[in-house]
Design a protein around this motif. Structure first.
Motif, short mmCIF file in Angstrom:
data_model
loop_
_atom_site.label_atom_id
_atom_site.label_comp_id
_atom_site.label_asym_id
_atom_site.label_seq_id
_atom_site.Cartn_x
_atom_site.Cartn_y
_atom_site.Cartn_z
N SER A 187 -7.16 -12.23 -6.69
CA SER A 187 -6.52 -12.38 -5.40
C SER A 187 -5.09 -12.91 -5.55
N GLU A 188 -4.91 -13.91 -6.41
CA GLU A 188 -3.57 -14.47 -6.62
C GLU A 188 -2.63 -13.51 -7.32
N SER A 189 -3.17 -12.55 -8.06
CA SER A 189 -2.31 -11.60 -8.77
C SER A 189 -1.69 -10.56 -7.84
N GLY A 190 -2.25 -10.42 -6.63
CA GLY A 190 -1.75 -9.42 -5.71
C GLY A 190 -2.48 -8.10 -5.85
N TYR A 191 -3.58 -8.10 -6.59
CA TYR A 191 -4.33 -6.87 -6.84
C TYR A 191 -4.83 -6.25 -5.54
N HIS A 192 -5.44 -7.05 -4.68
CA HIS A 192 -6.05 -6.51 -3.46
C HIS A 192 -4.99 -5.92 -2.53
N LEU A 193 -3.88 -6.60 -2.39
CA LEU A 193 -2.79 -6.09 -1.55
C LEU A 193 -2.26 -4.76 -2.11
N SER A 194 -2.11 -4.70 -3.42
CA SER A 194 -1.62 -3.47 -4.04
C SER A 194 -2.63 -2.34 -3.88
N ARG A 195 -3.91 -2.67 -3.95
CA ARG A 195 -4.96 -1.66 -3.78
C ARG A 195 -4.96 -1.10 -2.36
N VAL A 196 -4.80 -1.97 -1.39
CA VAL A 196 -4.73 -1.53 0.01
C VAL A 196 -3.50 -0.67 0.22
N ARG A 197 -2.38 -1.09 -0.37
CA ARG A 197 -1.14 -0.32 -0.25
C ARG A 197 -1.32 1.06 -0.87
N GLU A 198 -2.05 1.14 -1.99
CA GLU A 198 -2.30 2.42 -2.64
C GLU A 198 -3.10 3.35 -1.72
N PHE A 199 -4.12 2.82 -1.06
CA PHE A 199 -4.91 3.64 -0.14
C PHE A 199 -4.11 4.05 1.09
N ALA A 200 -3.28 3.14 1.60
CA ALA A 200 -2.54 3.40 2.83
C ALA A 200 -1.38 4.36 2.63
N THR A 201 -0.66 4.20 1.52
CA THR A 201 0.56 4.99 1.34
C THR A 201 0.43 6.09 0.30
N GLY A 202 -0.56 5.97 -0.56
CA GLY A 202 -0.71 6.95 -1.63
C GLY A 202 0.13 6.62 -2.85
N ALA A 203 0.96 5.56 -2.76
CA ALA A 203 1.76 5.14 -3.91
C ALA A 203 0.84 4.46 -4.93
N PRO A 204 0.86 4.91 -6.16
CA PRO A 204 -0.07 4.35 -7.14
C PRO A 204 0.19 2.87 -7.42
N MET A 205 -0.90 2.18 -7.70
CA MET A 205 -0.84 0.77 -8.08
C MET A 205 -0.17 0.68 -9.45
N PRO A 206 0.63 -0.37 -9.70
CA PRO A 206 1.24 -0.51 -11.03
C PRO A 206 0.16 -0.55 -12.12
N GLY A 207 0.40 0.14 -13.19
CA GLY A 207 -0.55 0.19 -14.29
C GLY A 207 -0.85 -1.19 -14.86
N ALA A 208 0.16 -2.05 -14.90
CA ALA A 208 -0.04 -3.40 -15.43
C ALA A 208 -1.03 -4.19 -14.58
N LEU A 209 -0.99 -3.98 -13.28
CA LEU A 209 -1.90 -4.68 -12.38
C LEU A 209 -3.32 -4.13 -12.51
N ARG A 210 -3.44 -2.84 -12.68
CA ARG A 210 -4.76 -2.24 -12.90
C ARG A 210 -5.36 -2.74 -14.22
N TYR A 211 -4.53 -2.83 -15.24
CA TYR A 211 -4.98 -3.32 -16.54
C TYR A 211 -5.38 -4.79 -16.46
#
Length: 102
Positions: free
Chosen positions: A40-64
């Motif tokens: 949660s503190e890393s911003g993973y969830h926000l980035s995941r929601v942004r990926e679903f909403a906009t279609g912009a891929p989540m940064p690979g570093a965050l996924r890793y």
């Protein structure tokens, strides 16, 4: 414009007060809660929601980072006994610089 979710101090105070009962070590649920807090503190969830909403891929570093945190949580949960200092940064991966700046 960048939006950031601001959480009140009460949520963190509850997490800080969660300590294992006297005489008992940490449980696998404690480890899972720590992993969820770190994700949660890393911003993973926000980035995941942004990926679903906009279609912009989540940064690979965050996924890793998410994969690493989940791996550590699984490994720590399987230890018997689970180390009392399992919340220590020594066990968990550090977010890459690119993620910390976001």
């Amino acid at each position: 414009m960048i939006f950031k979710v601001i959480e009140g101090g009460r949520g963190q105070a509850v997490l800080a007060d969660e300590r294992p009962e006297a005489g008992r070590g940490p449980s696998p649920d404690d480890v899972r809660r720590e992993a969820a807090r770190r994700l949660s503190e890393s911003g993973y969830h926000l980035s995941r929601v942004r990926e679903f909403a906009t279609g912009a891929p989540m940064p690979g570093a965050l996924r890793y980072l998410s994969l690493q945190i989940n791996f550590v949580a699984e490994a720590l949960s399987r230890l018997d006994p689970i180390p009392v200092d399992f919340r220590s940064d020594a066990y968990w991966p550090a977010p890459p610089e690119a993620i910390r700046a976001v």
